[in-house]
Design a protein around this motif. Structure first.
Motif, PDB file in Angstrom:
ATOM      1  N   SER A  52     -24.553  21.106   2.425  1.00 58.50           N
ATOM      2  CA  SER A  52     -23.401  21.571   1.668  1.00 58.50           C
ATOM      3  C   SER A  52     -23.855  22.365   0.458  1.00 58.50           C
ATOM      4  CB  SER A  52     -22.533  20.388   1.241  1.00 58.50           C
ATOM      5  OG  SER A  52     -23.291  19.438   0.550  1.00 58.50           O
ATOM      6  N   ASN A  53     -22.989  23.194  -0.034  1.00 55.63           N
ATOM      7  CA  ASN A  53     -23.300  24.033  -1.187  1.00 55.63           C
ATOM      8  C   ASN A  53     -23.748  23.209  -2.381  1.00 55.63           C
ATOM      9  OD1 ASN A  53     -22.850  26.671  -0.249  1.00 55.63           O
ATOM     10  ND2 ASN A  53     -20.642  26.478  -0.557  1.00 55.63           N
ATOM     11  N   GLY A  54     -24.691  23.788  -3.127  1.00 52.53           N
ATOM     12  CA  GLY A  54     -25.151  23.118  -4.324  1.00 52.53           C
ATOM     13  C   GLY A  54     -26.612  22.772  -4.236  1.00 52.53           C
ATOM     14  N   ASP A  55     -27.001  21.812  -5.056  1.00 56.29           N
ATOM     15  CA  ASP A  55     -28.396  21.402  -5.148  1.00 56.29           C
ATOM     16  C   ASP A  55     -28.596  20.030  -4.531  1.00 56.29           C
ATOM     17  OD1 ASP A  55     -29.155  22.776  -8.481  1.00 56.29           O
ATOM     18  OD2 ASP A  55     -28.480  23.692  -6.612  1.00 56.29           O
ATOM     19  N   LYS A  56     -29.787  19.854  -3.973  1.00 60.41           N
ATOM     20  CA  LYS A  56     -30.196  18.539  -3.476  1.00 60.41           C
ATOM     21  C   LYS A  56     -31.620  18.314  -3.946  1.00 60.41           C
ATOM     22  CE  LYS A  56     -30.961  15.825   0.700  1.00 60.41           C
ATOM     23  NZ  LYS A  56     -30.943  15.829   2.183  1.00 60.41           N
ATOM     24  N   GLU A  57     -31.824  17.209  -4.646  1.00 58.73           N
ATOM     25  CA  GLU A  57     -33.128  16.949  -5.236  1.00 58.73           C
ATOM     26  C   GLU A  57     -33.814  15.786  -4.542  1.00 58.73           C
ATOM     27  OE1 GLU A  57     -33.099  17.014  -9.539  1.00 58.73           O
ATOM     28  OE2 GLU A  57     -34.642  15.458  -9.605  1.00 58.73           O
ATOM     29  N   ASP A  58     -35.126  15.928  -4.364  1.00 58.02           N
ATOM     30  CA  ASP A  58     -35.932  14.839  -3.809  1.00 58.02           C
ATOM     31  C   ASP A  58     -37.302  14.927  -4.456  1.00 58.02           C
ATOM     32  OD1 ASP A  58     -36.959  13.828  -0.424  1.00 58.02           O
ATOM     33  OD2 ASP A  58     -37.224  12.898  -2.388  1.00 58.02           O
ATOM     34  N   GLY A  59     -37.493  14.089  -5.463  1.00 57.82           N
ATOM     35  CA  GLY A  59     -38.762  14.132  -6.191  1.00 57.82           C
ATOM     36  C   GLY A  59     -38.945  15.458  -6.893  1.00 57.82           C
ATOM     37  N   ARG A  60     -40.061  16.121  -6.618  1.00 55.96           N
ATOM     38  CA  ARG A  60     -40.326  17.419  -7.253  1.00 55.96           C
ATOM     39  C   ARG A  60     -39.646  18.584  -6.531  1.00 55.96           C
ATOM     40  NH1 ARG A  60     -45.086  19.271  -6.865  1.00 55.96           N
ATOM     41  NH2 ARG A  60     -45.909  17.891  -5.240  1.00 55.96           N
ATOM     42  N   THR A  62     -36.348  20.614  -4.973  1.00 51.62           N
ATOM     43  CA  THR A  62     -34.905  20.819  -5.031  1.00 51.62           C
ATOM     44  C   THR A  62     -34.539  21.927  -4.059  1.00 51.62           C
ATOM     45  OG1 THR A  62     -34.755  20.177  -7.361  1.00 51.62           O
ATOM     46  CG2 THR A  62     -32.931  21.465  -6.458  1.00 51.62           C
ATOM     47  N   ALA A  63     -33.628  21.620  -3.158  1.00 50.43           N
ATOM     48  CA  ALA A  63     -33.088  22.645  -2.265  1.00 50.43           C
ATOM     49  C   ALA A  63     -31.752  23.101  -2.823  1.00 50.43           C
ATOM     50  CB  ALA A  63     -32.912  22.084  -0.857  1.00 50.43           C
ATOM     51  N   GLN A  64     -31.518  24.402  -2.756  1.00 54.08           N
ATOM     52  CA  GLN A  64     -30.272  24.979  -3.241  1.00 54.08           C
ATOM     53  C   GLN A  64     -29.638  25.786  -2.119  1.00 54.08           C
ATOM     54  OE1 GLN A  64     -32.077  27.196  -6.508  1.00 54.08           O
ATOM     55  NE2 GLN A  64     -31.229  25.730  -7.989  1.00 54.08           N
ATOM     56  N   LEU A  65     -28.348  25.580  -1.929  1.00 57.62           N
ATOM     57  CA  LEU A  65     -27.640  26.288  -0.860  1.00 57.62           C
ATOM     58  C   LEU A  65     -26.435  27.009  -1.435  1.00 57.62           C
ATOM     59  CD1 LEU A  65     -27.055  26.945   2.127  1.00 57.62           C
ATOM     60  CD2 LEU A  65     -25.898  24.708   2.277  1.00 57.62           C
ATOM     61  N   ASN A  66     -26.286  28.276  -1.060  1.00 63.99           N
ATOM     62  CA  ASN A  66     -25.127  29.078  -1.418  1.00 63.99           C
ATOM     63  C   ASN A  66     -24.642  29.759  -0.151  1.00 63.99           C
ATOM     64  OD1 ASN A  66     -23.390  31.217  -2.213  1.00 63.99           O
ATOM     65  ND2 ASN A  66     -24.264  31.201  -4.258  1.00 63.99           N
ATOM     66  N   LYS A  67     -23.645  29.160   0.482  1.00 62.08           N
ATOM     67  CA  LYS A  67     -23.168  29.686   1.762  1.00 62.08           C
ATOM     68  C   LYS A  67     -22.447  31.017   1.592  1.00 62.08           C
ATOM     69  CE  LYS A  67     -22.783  25.345   4.312  1.00 62.08           C
ATOM     70  NZ  LYS A  67     -21.878  24.454   5.075  1.00 62.08           N
ATOM     71  N   ALA A  68     -21.787  31.214   0.468  1.00 59.09           N
ATOM     72  CA  ALA A  68     -21.071  32.473   0.256  1.00 59.09           C
ATOM     73  C   ALA A  68     -22.045  33.646   0.217  1.00 59.09           C
ATOM     74  CB  ALA A  68     -20.259  32.409  -1.039  1.00 59.09           C
ATOM     75  N   LEU A  74     -35.800  26.848  -2.171  1.00 59.72           N
ATOM     76  CA  LEU A  74     -36.545  25.615  -2.424  1.00 59.72           C
ATOM     77  C   LEU A  74     -37.316  25.795  -3.724  1.00 59.72           C
ATOM     78  CD1 LEU A  74     -37.504  22.809  -1.292  1.00 59.72           C
ATOM     79  CD2 LEU A  74     -39.498  24.035  -0.409  1.00 59.72           C
ATOM     80  N   LEU A  75     -37.095  24.882  -4.650  1.00 55.41           N
ATOM     81  CA  LEU A  75     -37.840  24.875  -5.902  1.00 55.41           C
ATOM     82  C   LEU A  75     -38.817  23.705  -5.872  1.00 55.41           C
ATOM     83  CD1 LEU A  75     -34.955  25.441  -8.496  1.00 55.41           C
ATOM     84  CD2 LEU A  75     -36.433  27.142  -7.435  1.00 55.41           C
ATOM     85  N   ILE A  76     -40.035  23.996  -6.273  1.00 49.66           N
ATOM     86  CA  ILE A  76     -41.043  22.947  -6.394  1.00 49.66           C
ATOM     87  C   ILE A  76     -41.443  22.884  -7.854  1.00 49.66           C
ATOM     88  CG2 ILE A  76     -43.252  22.063  -5.584  1.00 49.66           C
ATOM     89  CD1 ILE A  76     -43.003  23.904  -3.143  1.00 49.66           C
ATOM     90  N   ARG A  77     -41.107  21.786  -8.510  1.00 52.14           N
ATOM     91  CA  ARG A  77     -41.444  21.617  -9.924  1.00 52.14           C
ATOM     92  C   ARG A  77     -42.843  21.029 -10.051  1.00 52.14           C
ATOM     93  NH1 ARG A  77     -36.526  19.918  -9.273  1.00 52.14           N
ATOM     94  NH2 ARG A  77     -37.160  17.739  -9.109  1.00 52.14           N
TER      95      ARG A  77
END
Lengths: 110, 113
Positions: A52-60, A62-68, A74-77
């Motif tokens: 679904s749209n938005g951010d999903k974080e798991d540890g370091r 973060t996946a971000q989805l923008n369907k529009a 994918l961000l790796i901190r």
């Protein structure tokens, strides 16, 4: 036109920085999105899924989805040298099979 | 955890030989897939199966066939190996076709001489 596009890289970031990997897809009806990590000579390993749209974080990670806008990132901190790998974006079009991008090679320099 | 195993990590065969690549998954997944991966070409789907004895062609089925006699096992067959089939072969499984993650086996690096 490729259905799933990624910059091939290599993307080079210093240790401790944020690595940002991007993916665009063409099928507007796509429902499921995945990020795989693949070390050289190894098979792809699932690291994130997002539906679904938005951010999903798991540890370091973060996946971000923008369907529009039809992109997923994918961000790796706090990037580590052990994060050096090729990252594959995969998209599931409506009712279809997974479509993989060509992958982005990430290099994290100590 | 899902476990997908493949019969060999490395395999060397000669042109014209019949080659069997075996894949087994232990999570009662409905769907199984065979891909090949080549530098610059990414992952390409060869065949997939959504049920026992069912198979569907992927993007590059030519020169390959598959067999799925049991739910947990999916075999890829190269009827007459050729040098252009030298590649990394990856098996994957998923619970359902649409929307579900695929889990990969370790891969088989096949060299055809």
């Amino acid at each position: 036109q490729k259905e799933v596009e990624q910059n091939s890289g290599p993307l080079s970031v210093p240790e401790g920085a944020i690595a940002s990997l991007n993916c665009t897809y063409s099928d507007r009806g796509s429902q499921s999105f995945f990020w795989y990590r693949q070390y050289s000579g190894k098979s792809p390993e699932l690291i994130m899924s997002i539906y679904s749209n938005g951010d999903k974080e798991d540890g370091r990670f973060t996946a971000q989805l923008n369907k529009a806008s039809q992109y997923v990132s994918l961000l790796i901190r706090d990037s580590q040298p052990s994060d050096s790998a090729t990252y594959l974006c995969a998209v599931n079009p409506q009712g279809g099979k997974l479509i993989f991008g060509q992958g982005t090679e990430l290099s994290v320099k100590p | 955890d899902v476990k997908v195993t493949q019969s060999s990590r490395y395999l060397v065969k000669r042109t014209g030989e019949k080659v069997f690549l075996e894949c087994v998954q232990d999570m009662d997944h409905e769907n199984m897939f065979w891909y090949r991966q080549d530098p610059g070409l990414g992952l390409r789907l060869i065949y997939f199966s959504y049920d026992v004895k069912m198979k569907e062609k992927g993007d590059i089925p030519e020169g390959y066939s598959v067999s799925r006699e049991k739910k947990e096992r999916f075999s890829l067959i190269l009827e007459s190996a050729s040098t252009n089939q030298t590649s990394m072969y990856l098996c994957a499984s998923s619970l359902i076709i649409g929307g579900n993650e695929q889990f990969f086996g370790p891969g088989t690096r096949l060299t055809v001489l």
